[in-house]
Write a protein that holds these residues in place. Sequence first.
Motif, PDB file in Angstrom:
ATOM      1  N   HIS A  53     -45.643  28.132 -44.868  1.00  0.00           N
ATOM      2  CA  HIS A  53     -44.441  27.616 -44.060  1.00  0.00           C
ATOM      3  C   HIS A  53     -44.556  26.556 -43.323  1.00  0.00           C
ATOM      4  CE1 HIS A  53     -45.241  30.732 -41.493  1.00  0.00           C
ATOM      5  NE2 HIS A  53     -44.602  30.004 -40.587  1.00  0.00           N
ATOM      6  N   GLY A  54     -43.632  25.695 -43.159  1.00  0.00           N
ATOM      7  CA  GLY A  54     -43.801  24.481 -42.133  1.00  0.00           C
ATOM      8  C   GLY A  54     -42.371  23.634 -42.041  1.00  0.00           C
ATOM      9  N   ASN A  55     -42.557  22.622 -41.216  1.00  0.00           N
ATOM     10  CA  ASN A  55     -41.474  21.851 -41.141  1.00  0.00           C
ATOM     11  C   ASN A  55     -41.893  20.418 -40.276  1.00  0.00           C
ATOM     12  OD1 ASN A  55     -41.467  22.340 -38.581  1.00  0.00           O
ATOM     13  ND2 ASN A  55     -39.449  23.078 -38.128  1.00  0.00           N
ATOM     14  N   LEU A  56     -41.084  19.707 -40.846  1.00  0.00           N
ATOM     15  CA  LEU A  56     -41.177  18.254 -40.302  1.00  0.00           C
ATOM     16  C   LEU A  56     -39.913  17.769 -39.561  1.00  0.00           C
ATOM     17  CD1 LEU A  56     -43.267  15.584 -40.596  1.00  0.00           C
ATOM     18  CD2 LEU A  56     -41.920  15.038 -42.681  1.00  0.00           C
ATOM     19  N   PHE A  57     -40.262  17.092 -38.369  1.00  0.00           N
ATOM     20  CA  PHE A  57     -38.941  16.755 -37.670  1.00  0.00           C
ATOM     21  C   PHE A  57     -39.255  15.204 -36.827  1.00  0.00           C
ATOM     22  CE2 PHE A  57     -41.761  19.316 -34.784  1.00  0.00           C
ATOM     23  CZ  PHE A  57     -41.689  18.584 -33.488  1.00  0.00           C
ATOM     24  N   GLY A  58     -38.215  14.685 -36.651  1.00  0.00           N
ATOM     25  CA  GLY A  58     -38.462  13.173 -35.938  1.00  0.00           C
ATOM     26  C   GLY A  58     -37.244  12.933 -35.204  1.00  0.00           C
ATOM     27  N   PHE A  59     -37.175  12.062 -34.131  1.00  0.00           N
ATOM     28  CA  PHE A  59     -35.992  11.764 -33.273  1.00  0.00           C
ATOM     29  C   PHE A  59     -36.461  10.080 -32.998  1.00  0.00           C
ATOM     30  CE2 PHE A  59     -34.392  10.848 -29.112  1.00  0.00           C
ATOM     31  CZ  PHE A  59     -32.956  11.075 -29.291  1.00  0.00           C
ATOM     32  N   LEU A  60     -35.429   9.280 -33.099  1.00  0.00           N
ATOM     33  CA  LEU A  60     -35.690   7.888 -32.805  1.00  0.00           C
ATOM     34  C   LEU A  60     -34.395   7.395 -32.123  1.00  0.00           C
ATOM     35  CD1 LEU A  60     -37.124   5.134 -33.184  1.00  0.00           C
ATOM     36  CD2 LEU A  60     -35.787   4.792 -35.491  1.00  0.00           C
ATOM     37  N   ARG A  61     -34.821   6.729 -30.878  1.00  0.00           N
ATOM     38  CA  ARG A  61     -33.970   6.113 -30.134  1.00  0.00           C
ATOM     39  C   ARG A  61     -34.354   4.659 -29.857  1.00  0.00           C
ATOM     40  NH1 ARG A  61     -32.182   8.467 -24.347  1.00  0.00           N
ATOM     41  NH2 ARG A  61     -30.637   6.449 -23.747  1.00  0.00           N
ATOM     42  N   HIS A  62     -33.552   3.726 -30.573  1.00  0.00           N
ATOM     43  CA  HIS A  62     -33.887   2.416 -30.472  1.00  0.00           C
ATOM     44  C   HIS A  62     -32.947   1.479 -29.823  1.00  0.00           C
ATOM     45  CE1 HIS A  62     -35.193  -1.477 -31.554  1.00  0.00           C
ATOM     46  NE2 HIS A  62     -36.391  -1.161 -31.779  1.00  0.00           N
ATOM     47  N   ARG A  63     -33.084   0.324 -29.138  1.00  0.00           N
ATOM     48  CA  ARG A  63     -31.991  -0.319 -28.524  1.00  0.00           C
ATOM     49  C   ARG A  63     -31.106  -0.884 -29.462  1.00  0.00           C
ATOM     50  NH1 ARG A  63     -35.611  -5.285 -26.032  1.00  0.00           N
ATOM     51  NH2 ARG A  63     -36.174  -6.158 -27.921  1.00  0.00           N
ATOM     52  N   SER A  64     -31.603  -1.354 -30.666  1.00  0.00           N
ATOM     53  CA  SER A  64     -30.742  -1.832 -31.629  1.00  0.00           C
ATOM     54  C   SER A  64     -29.709  -1.157 -31.990  1.00  0.00           C
ATOM     55  CB  SER A  64     -31.561  -2.427 -32.700  1.00  0.00           C
ATOM     56  OG  SER A  64     -32.122  -1.193 -33.481  1.00  0.00           O
ATOM     57  N   PHE A  65     -29.675   0.078 -32.078  1.00  0.00           N
ATOM     58  CA  PHE A  65     -28.369   0.961 -32.577  1.00  0.00           C
ATOM     59  C   PHE A  65     -28.040   1.798 -31.582  1.00  0.00           C
ATOM     60  CE2 PHE A  65     -32.392   2.627 -34.344  1.00  0.00           C
ATOM     61  CZ  PHE A  65     -32.141   4.079 -33.799  1.00  0.00           C
ATOM     62  N   GLN A  66     -28.185   1.834 -30.343  1.00  0.00           N
ATOM     63  CA  GLN A  66     -27.763   2.551 -29.257  1.00  0.00           C
ATOM     64  C   GLN A  66     -26.639   2.071 -28.362  1.00  0.00           C
ATOM     65  OE1 GLN A  66     -31.143   4.132 -27.135  1.00  0.00           O
ATOM     66  NE2 GLN A  66     -30.982   2.644 -25.494  1.00  0.00           N
ATOM     67  N   ALA A  67     -25.833   2.353 -27.644  1.00  0.00           N
ATOM     68  CA  ALA A  67     -24.909   1.958 -26.840  1.00  0.00           C
ATOM     69  C   ALA A  67     -25.508   1.606 -25.428  1.00  0.00           C
ATOM     70  CB  ALA A  67     -23.710   2.911 -26.581  1.00  0.00           C
ATOM     71  N   ARG A  68     -25.254   0.324 -24.867  1.00  0.00           N
ATOM     72  CA  ARG A  68     -25.786  -0.110 -23.769  1.00  0.00           C
ATOM     73  C   ARG A  68     -25.065   0.567 -22.475  1.00  0.00           C
ATOM     74  NH1 ARG A  68     -25.796  -3.844 -19.791  1.00  0.00           N
ATOM     75  NH2 ARG A  68     -23.569  -4.474 -20.154  1.00  0.00           N
ATOM     76  N   ASN A  69     -25.731   0.829 -21.506  1.00  0.00           N
ATOM     77  CA  ASN A  69     -25.356   1.554 -20.466  1.00  0.00           C
ATOM     78  C   ASN A  69     -24.596   0.382 -19.522  1.00  0.00           C
ATOM     79  OD1 ASN A  69     -24.600   2.588 -17.774  1.00  0.00           O
ATOM     80  ND2 ASN A  69     -26.883   3.002 -17.254  1.00  0.00           N
TER      81      ASN A  69
END
Length: 108
Positions: A53-69
């Motif tokens: 058994h196992g799993n695969l995970f990921g998280f991406l945060r990029h300036r092109s699709f996140q809100a600007r402070n």
Amino acid sequence: MSVATGSGRAPYQFSQEAVQEFQVVTNSFAPEFGRSAGGVVNVVTKSGTNDLHGNLFGFLRHRSFQARNAFAPVEDPPFTRTQYGFTLGGPFRKDRTFFFFAFEQRRR
């Protein structure tokens, strides 16, 4: 076994995907924890089983699709963060010996 560092930080950091359970003891320590001025954190990691058994995970945060402070001093802050990994567990020998492997990487 209790292990502490001089800076008060934990000597090991486990991936959240590899942790099965944890316990925080804040006072009235049992003798098994030794002498400690603060709290004690016990971490139990996962182990392999007779099934692969196992799993695969990921998280991406990029300036092109996140809100600007709104309070950021620059118009387009160059912030990108990725976090990814996998876990894999199974038997070396059925009902005898097991393995569990966890990998996690963070890039900023």
